[in-house]
Write a protein that holds these residues in place. Sequence first.
Motif, PDB file in Angstrom:
ATOM      1  N   GLY A  75      42.727  32.234  42.234  1.00  0.00           N
ATOM      2  CA  GLY A  75      42.523  33.018  43.450  1.00  0.00           C
ATOM      3  C   GLY A  75      41.373  34.011  43.312  1.00  0.00           C
ATOM      4  N   ILE A  76      41.297  34.669  42.161  1.00  0.00           N
ATOM      5  CA  ILE A  76      40.206  35.622  41.939  1.00  0.00           C
ATOM      6  C   ILE A  76      38.878  34.881  41.810  1.00  0.00           C
ATOM      7  CG2 ILE A  76      39.309  37.373  40.356  1.00  0.00           C
ATOM      8  CD1 ILE A  76      42.185  38.179  39.811  1.00  0.00           C
ATOM      9  N   SER A  77      38.905  33.698  41.203  1.00  0.00           N
ATOM     10  CA  SER A  77      37.679  32.899  41.084  1.00  0.00           C
ATOM     11  C   SER A  77      37.168  32.467  42.455  1.00  0.00           C
ATOM     12  CB  SER A  77      37.925  31.671  40.213  1.00  0.00           C
ATOM     13  OG  SER A  77      38.267  32.046  38.908  1.00  0.00           O
ATOM     14  N   ILE A  78      38.074  32.085  43.325  1.00  0.00           N
ATOM     15  CA  ILE A  78      37.677  31.696  44.685  1.00  0.00           C
ATOM     16  C   ILE A  78      37.125  32.901  45.439  1.00  0.00           C
ATOM     17  CG2 ILE A  78      38.585  30.910  46.912  1.00  0.00           C
ATOM     18  CD1 ILE A  78      40.455  29.060  45.304  1.00  0.00           C
ATOM     19  N   PHE A 123      32.253  43.095  42.434  1.00  0.00           N
ATOM     20  CA  PHE A 123      32.385  43.812  41.166  1.00  0.00           C
ATOM     21  C   PHE A 123      33.841  43.845  40.698  1.00  0.00           C
ATOM     22  CE2 PHE A 123      32.778  47.788  38.705  1.00  0.00           C
ATOM     23  CZ  PHE A 123      31.856  47.505  37.706  1.00  0.00           C
ATOM     24  N   VAL A 124      34.767  44.083  41.607  1.00  0.00           N
ATOM     25  CA  VAL A 124      36.194  44.117  41.247  1.00  0.00           C
ATOM     26  C   VAL A 124      36.653  42.735  40.778  1.00  0.00           C
ATOM     27  CG1 VAL A 124      38.511  44.386  42.226  1.00  0.00           C
ATOM     28  CG2 VAL A 124      36.755  46.098  42.680  1.00  0.00           C
ATOM     29  N   CYS A 125      36.168  41.687  41.417  1.00  0.00           N
ATOM     30  CA  CYS A 125      36.530  40.329  40.985  1.00  0.00           C
ATOM     31  C   CYS A 125      36.008  40.043  39.577  1.00  0.00           C
ATOM     32  CB  CYS A 125      35.979  39.295  41.962  1.00  0.00           C
ATOM     33  SG  CYS A 125      36.824  39.231  43.530  1.00  0.00           S
ATOM     34  N   ILE A 126      34.787  40.495  39.272  1.00  0.00           N
ATOM     35  CA  ILE A 126      34.224  40.286  37.933  1.00  0.00           C
ATOM     36  C   ILE A 126      35.080  41.017  36.889  1.00  0.00           C
ATOM     37  CG2 ILE A 126      32.252  40.875  36.458  1.00  0.00           C
ATOM     38  CD1 ILE A 126      31.589  38.560  38.180  1.00  0.00           C
ATOM     39  N   ILE A 127      35.429  42.261  37.179  1.00  0.00           N
ATOM     40  CA  ILE A 127      36.231  43.044  36.227  1.00  0.00           C
ATOM     41  C   ILE A 127      37.616  42.419  36.056  1.00  0.00           C
ATOM     42  CG2 ILE A 127      37.306  45.297  35.818  1.00  0.00           C
ATOM     43  CD1 ILE A 127      34.292  45.256  35.379  1.00  0.00           C
TER      44      ILE A 127
END
Length: 76
Positions: free
Chosen positions: A4-7, A64-68
């Motif tokens: 989900g975060i990758s999408i 940025f939040v998804c990367i972290i």
Amino acid sequence: MTIGISIALILSSLLMMLLVLLHKGKGGGLSDLFGGGFSSSFGGSSVVERNLDRLTVITGIVWFVCIIALGLLLRP
């Protein structure tokens, strides 16, 4: 959770590229295709530019939040 975060990361990356290309630079940009070239004659153009700036910043924060989050989840 990771999928989900990758999408969300992929979608926010694509949206970020689109939003950056829509910004008007020194010589114009892709925003000219969508009426950005006529914005100097209309009074509401500053509102559109401000909203585009806000949307770009929000998309950048989501990116940025998804990367972290992916970095923390995929940590060995």
